[in-house]
Design an enzyme around this catalytic site. Structure first.
Site, short mmCIF file in Angstrom:
data_model
loop_
_atom_site.label_atom_id
_atom_site.label_comp_id
_atom_site.label_asym_id
_atom_site.label_seq_id
_atom_site.Cartn_x
_atom_site.Cartn_y
_atom_site.Cartn_z
N GLU A 133 0.83 -1.20 0.00
CA GLU A 133 0.00 0.00 0.00
C GLU A 133 0.87 1.26 0.00
O GLU A 133 0.55 2.24 -0.68
CB GLU A 133 -0.95 -0.01 1.20
N HIS A 136 1.99 2.00 -3.47
CA HIS A 136 1.00 2.70 -4.30
C HIS A 136 1.11 4.21 -4.09
O HIS A 136 0.98 4.99 -5.04
CB HIS A 136 -0.42 2.26 -3.92
#
Length: 234
Positions: A133, A136
């Site tokens: 995450e 990202h």
């Protein structure tokens, strides 16, 4: 008006605008070196992330499990030290939900749902998801998706100018399955690659990611259709 090649002035101007945007809006992704299309200002992108995060936090309840919150923050803080000088105001929160998911918003706002927290056997497995995450965020995949959506919309205007419903349908399906979904899968692969690097730098064993995803998939195999239409690599 049409030129000698059969293109209208609107179509020619639109092509020039798109080409100029593509040339001007290039950025290099940290760690992988991939050149990406970026038409978003990072400040605007991050502001959108902060706003969306505030909305999530109004609708979704942070868990009262202090142990889960503590371990997520420890893992997140360890990983973010290797992201470079992003200037992000990182936040890591465990939210109560029966949905098995984790997400990241621009600017470093990351949440993991309690249902997913129950799937981890150790801290390194949690680190593999959190690092993914974080990847990202630093790769600015959200801004890149929005940039491609802008280009897609511009292209749609050009196709609409032709005045042919069939071409509009072909353009819509072609860009969705030929551009948008493949880029989504590429983003996920890139987030895995960057995430594994972050894990290793922070002292977590990257092999934990292999163990976790094998167990999480349950040994299921994807069909050809799944591989073509999925937002994530199968």
């Amino acid at each position: 008006n049409y030129n000698q090649n059969g293109f209208s002035l609107v179509e020619v101007l639109l092509a020039i605008v798109i080409l100029a945007l593509v040339v001007a809006g290039c950025r290099t992704v940290p760690m992988t070196g991939r050149t990406q299309l970026m038409l978003m200002f990072e400040s605007s992108e991050n502001a959108m992330g902060v706003s969306a995060y505030a909305e999530y936090m109004q609708k979704e309840k942070p868990t009262s499990n202090s142990r889960q919150q503590e371990v997520l923050k420890r893992v997140g803080n360890a990983l973010k030290e290797y992201t470079g000088d992003t200037g992000y105001a990182w936040e890591f929160n465990v939210l109560e939900s029966t949905t098995i998911n984790a997400w990241c918003l621009p600017g470093g706002k990351i949440a993991v749902y309690t249902a997913l927290m129950k799937k981890f056997k150790n801290e390194a497995e949690l680190a593999c998801v959190v690092a993914h995450e974080i990847a990202h965020a630093i790769a600015r995949h959200g801004g890149e998706r929005m940039s491609w959506n802008y280009l897609k919309a511009l292209g749609s205007l050009g196709v609409s100018a032709i005045g042919n419903d069939w071409w509009e349908t072909v353009y819509g399906i072609g860009t969705q399955y030929g551009v948008m979904l493949p880029y989504s899968r590429e983003h996920e692969r890139e987030a895995d690659s960057i995430g594994l690097t972050l894990m290793a730098k922070a002292g977590y064993n990257p092999n934990a990611a292999v163990d976790f995803w094998k167990r999480f998939s349950g040994g299921k195999s994807a069909s050809i259709l799944d591989m073509f239409t999925s937002t994530h690599p199968c």
